[in-house]
Each structure stands twice: as C-alpha cells, then as structure tokens.
Scaffold this motif. Structure first.
Motif, PDB file in Angstrom:
ATOM      1  N   GLN A  35       0.837  -1.195   0.000  1.00  9.06           N
ATOM      2  CA  GLN A  35       0.000   0.000   0.000  1.00  9.06           C
ATOM      3  C   GLN A  35       0.878   1.253   0.000  1.00  9.06           C
ATOM      4  O   GLN A  35       1.627   1.485   0.956  1.00  9.06           O
ATOM      5  N   PHE A  36       0.761   2.015  -1.098  1.00 12.95           N
ATOM      6  CA  PHE A  36       1.473   3.284  -1.225  1.00 12.95           C
ATOM      7  C   PHE A  36       0.487   4.443  -1.415  1.00 12.95           C
ATOM      8  O   PHE A  36       0.902   5.572  -1.630  1.00 12.95           O
ATOM      9  N   ASP A  37      -0.822   4.167  -1.390  1.00 16.02           N
ATOM     10  CA  ASP A  37      -1.804   5.193  -1.717  1.00 16.02           C
ATOM     11  C   ASP A  37      -1.688   6.386  -0.764  1.00 16.02           C
ATOM     12  O   ASP A  37      -1.499   6.242   0.433  1.00 16.02           O
ATOM     13  N   ASN A  38      -1.767   7.568  -1.368  1.00 16.86           N
ATOM     14  CA  ASN A  38      -1.682   8.853  -0.665  1.00 16.86           C
ATOM     15  C   ASN A  38      -0.360   9.063   0.078  1.00 16.86           C
ATOM     16  O   ASN A  38      -0.299   9.817   1.042  1.00 16.86           O
ATOM     17  N   THR A  39       0.703   8.394  -0.366  1.00 20.85           N
ATOM     18  CA  THR A  39       2.012   8.571   0.279  1.00 20.85           C
ATOM     19  C   THR A  39       2.891   9.491  -0.565  1.00 20.85           C
ATOM     20  O   THR A  39       2.567   9.810  -1.703  1.00 20.85           O
ATOM     21  N   ASP A  40       4.010   9.884  -0.016  1.00 17.35           N
ATOM     22  CA  ASP A  40       4.982  10.702  -0.737  1.00 17.35           C
ATOM     23  C   ASP A  40       6.122   9.786  -1.184  1.00 17.35           C
ATOM     24  O   ASP A  40       6.915   9.316  -0.366  1.00 17.35           O
ATOM     25  N   MET A  41       6.181   9.514  -2.483  1.00 10.91           N
ATOM     26  CA  MET A  41       7.234   8.673  -3.058  1.00 10.91           C
ATOM     27  C   MET A  41       8.264   9.528  -3.801  1.00 10.91           C
ATOM     28  O   MET A  41       9.037   9.025  -4.601  1.00 10.91           O
ATOM     29  N   SER A  42       8.253  10.807  -3.530  1.00  8.24           N
ATOM     30  CA  SER A  42       9.150  11.731  -4.223  1.00  8.24           C
ATOM     31  C   SER A  42      10.606  11.358  -4.015  1.00  8.24           C
ATOM     32  O   SER A  42      11.010  10.931  -2.930  1.00  8.24           O
ATOM     33  N   GLU A  43      11.371  11.520  -5.095  1.00  9.89           N
ATOM     34  CA  GLU A  43      12.821  11.345  -5.106  1.00  9.89           C
ATOM     35  C   GLU A  43      13.290   9.926  -4.782  1.00  9.89           C
ATOM     36  O   GLU A  43      14.456   9.713  -4.483  1.00  9.89           O
ATOM     37  N   ILE A  44      12.385   8.952  -4.829  1.00  6.66           N
ATOM     38  CA  ILE A  44      12.787   7.554  -4.692  1.00  6.66           C
ATOM     39  C   ILE A  44      13.126   7.054  -6.095  1.00  6.66           C
ATOM     40  O   ILE A  44      12.442   7.382  -7.061  1.00  6.66           O
ATOM     41  N   HIS A  45      14.179   6.276  -6.223  1.00  5.18           N
ATOM     42  CA  HIS A  45      14.608   5.768  -7.525  1.00  5.18           C
ATOM     43  C   HIS A  45      14.361   4.269  -7.598  1.00  5.18           C
ATOM     44  O   HIS A  45      14.851   3.511  -6.763  1.00  5.18           O
ATOM     45  N   PHE A  46      13.599   3.866  -8.624  1.00  5.29           N
ATOM     46  CA  PHE A  46      13.314   2.452  -8.861  1.00  5.29           C
ATOM     47  C   PHE A  46      13.921   2.074 -10.213  1.00  5.29           C
ATOM     48  O   PHE A  46      13.693   2.757 -11.210  1.00  5.29           O
ATOM     49  N   ALA A  47      14.673   0.982 -10.261  1.00  7.13           N
ATOM     50  CA  ALA A  47      15.236   0.487 -11.523  1.00  7.13           C
ATOM     51  C   ALA A  47      15.021  -1.020 -11.589  1.00  7.13           C
ATOM     52  O   ALA A  47      15.300  -1.745 -10.625  1.00  7.13           O
ATOM     53  N   ALA A  59      -0.436   8.869  -4.969  1.00  9.22           N
ATOM     54  CA  ALA A  59       0.899   9.039  -4.383  1.00  9.22           C
ATOM     55  C   ALA A  59       1.582  10.242  -5.045  1.00  9.22           C
ATOM     56  O   ALA A  59       1.349  10.537  -6.217  1.00  9.22           O
ATOM     57  N   LYS A  60       2.424  10.918  -4.304  1.00  6.78           N
ATOM     58  CA  LYS A  60       3.184  12.057  -4.831  1.00  6.78           C
ATOM     59  C   LYS A  60       4.452  11.506  -5.479  1.00  6.78           C
ATOM     60  O   LYS A  60       5.201  10.755  -4.845  1.00  6.78           O
ATOM     61  N   LEU A  61       4.699  11.883  -6.746  1.00  2.00           N
ATOM     62  CA  LEU A  61       5.800  11.316  -7.522  1.00  2.00           C
ATOM     63  C   LEU A  61       6.794  12.381  -8.009  1.00  2.00           C
ATOM     64  O   LEU A  61       7.359  12.256  -9.085  1.00  2.00           O
ATOM     65  N   LEU A  62       7.047  13.388  -7.216  1.00  2.01           N
ATOM     66  CA  LEU A  62       7.934  14.469  -7.630  1.00  2.01           C
ATOM     67  C   LEU A  62       9.370  13.953  -7.746  1.00  2.01           C
ATOM     68  O   LEU A  62       9.972  13.527  -6.760  1.00  2.01           O
ATOM     69  N   GLN A  63       9.893  13.943  -8.977  1.00  2.84           N
ATOM     70  CA  GLN A  63      11.245  13.470  -9.296  1.00  2.84           C
ATOM     71  C   GLN A  63      11.488  12.002  -8.899  1.00  2.84           C
ATOM     72  O   GLN A  63      12.616  11.584  -8.664  1.00  2.84           O
ATOM     73  N   THR A  64      10.409  11.222  -8.852  1.00  2.00           N
ATOM     74  CA  THR A  64      10.532   9.776  -8.654  1.00  2.00           C
ATOM     75  C   THR A  64      11.071   9.190  -9.950  1.00  2.00           C
ATOM     76  O   THR A  64      10.632   9.573 -11.032  1.00  2.00           O
ATOM     77  N   ALA A  65      12.026   8.270  -9.843  1.00  5.66           N
ATOM     78  CA  ALA A  65      12.603   7.647 -11.041  1.00  5.66           C
ATOM     79  C   ALA A  65      11.994   6.263 -11.230  1.00  5.66           C
ATOM     80  O   ALA A  65      12.027   5.436 -10.323  1.00  5.66           O
TER      81      ALA A  65
END
Length: 191
Positions: A35-47, A59-65
């Motif tokens: 569960q990530f709903d309504n969370t801040d995932m900003s600046e997390i990098h996924f590869a 979810a907030k995705l500001l500069q999420t990779a």
C-alpha cells in the motif's frame, strides 16, 4: 546526502502509508500487495523493479525515477507521472487501473498498456510512438499534440482522437475503431 541502495529484495504486504518507504535506490526489487496510496514517493529511484497487486493511487511522484518498471494488477489512480524524473523513464502496465492519471509531455515510446483502464487520462503533448494499447479502455482520455505514430489502438476501446491535432502517421486501428476518429464530426454512420 548519500542515498542508500537496496537490491534484489521482495517487499510483501507492506503498508507504506504509516511508515514511508525510505528514499533510496531500489534495484531489481519486487513489491507485492503493498500500500502506497496517498504517500509521498518523491525522489525515490526504482530500476528494474516490479509492482504486483499494489495500490499507488494519489501518491506524490515528484522526481521519482521509474526505470524499466513493470506494474501488474495495480491501482494507479490520480498519479502525475509527468512530475517523475525524465531520465530513462520506462514503464509497462498490465491489468492496471490508471484513471485520472497524467502522462502529459512524457516521452513513452513503445510503452505497453495491456488490459488496462485509462479513464480520463491526460496524454497531452506525450510521445507515444509505437506504444501499444491492447484490450485497453480509453474513455475520456485526452490526446492533444500527442505523437501517436505507429501506435497500436487495434483492440483499444472508447477512445476519441482528433487526427487534426495529433501526429498519427502509421497508427494502427481496427475497422470499427477507425470510425471513432470521426467522433468530432458527429456523423451518423450506418453499417
């Protein structure tokens, strides 16, 4: 600030609404029933990660990779993918609900949406060259100044696309789907 690095890990049935997923680089990780709903995932990098049966809605995705990320059976409503990092942005969706999300001005060549619901999704200014909308519902999706060259809409439904304001060279449609390109003219076509 040094960023921690997490590799080859499986996160299962985690609720990140209470305890936020730490800002880090996640490589080749799998998130299952999280569960990530309504969370801040900003600046997390996924590869090279995979999300299965997860809820990331609002979810907030500001500069999420998101680099080579697979989403399967996920709820992704209201996401602003246009605020994600552009660097190596690559996503793939299967059996996902992405209603009210935005991919505005996003470069997404060869992106695949299979068996997805994309109601009221904004693709304004996006580059969807050779993208595939397989068995996907596009009710109310917005295509304006969108590059749709070689894009496959043959099994997509409920879309309305104005060919006059989009680049559509060699886009693929079924015979019935091609009639939807005439929606703006309010024609009565009998068959």
């Amino acid at each position: 600030m040094d960023r921690s690095y997490v590799e080859d890990r499986v996160f299962e049935k985690q609720d990140f609404r209470q305890n936020r997923l730490p800002r880090a680089e996640y490589d080749n990780c799998r998130f299952v029933h999280c569960q990530f709903d309504n969370t801040d995932m900003s600046e997390i990098h996924f590869a090279d990660c995979r999300f299965d049966h997860c809820n990331l809605s609002n979810a907030k995705l500001l500069q999420t990779a998101f680099k080579n990320i697979k989403f399967k059976d996920c709820k992704l409503m209201g996401l602003l993918f246009d605020t994600c990092s552009e660097f190596l942005f690559e996503v793939d969706f299967e059996h996902c609900t992405l209603n009210f999300s935005s991919f505005s001005n996003r470069k997404m060549k060869k992106t695949s949406w299979r068996n997805c619901t994309l109601q009221e999704v904004d693709f304004t200014g996006a580059d969807l060259t050779a993208a595939i909308f397989s068995q996907t519902t596009l009710s109310g999706a917005r295509f304006e100044n969108t590059v749709l060259e070689k894009t496959d809409f043959r099994t997509a439904t409920l879309f309305s696309i104005n060919p006059e304001i989009n680049k559509m060279k060699k886009a693929r449609f079924s015979a019935g789907g091609a009639l939807q390109l005439l929606d703006k003219y309010e024609l009565e076509i009998e068959g």
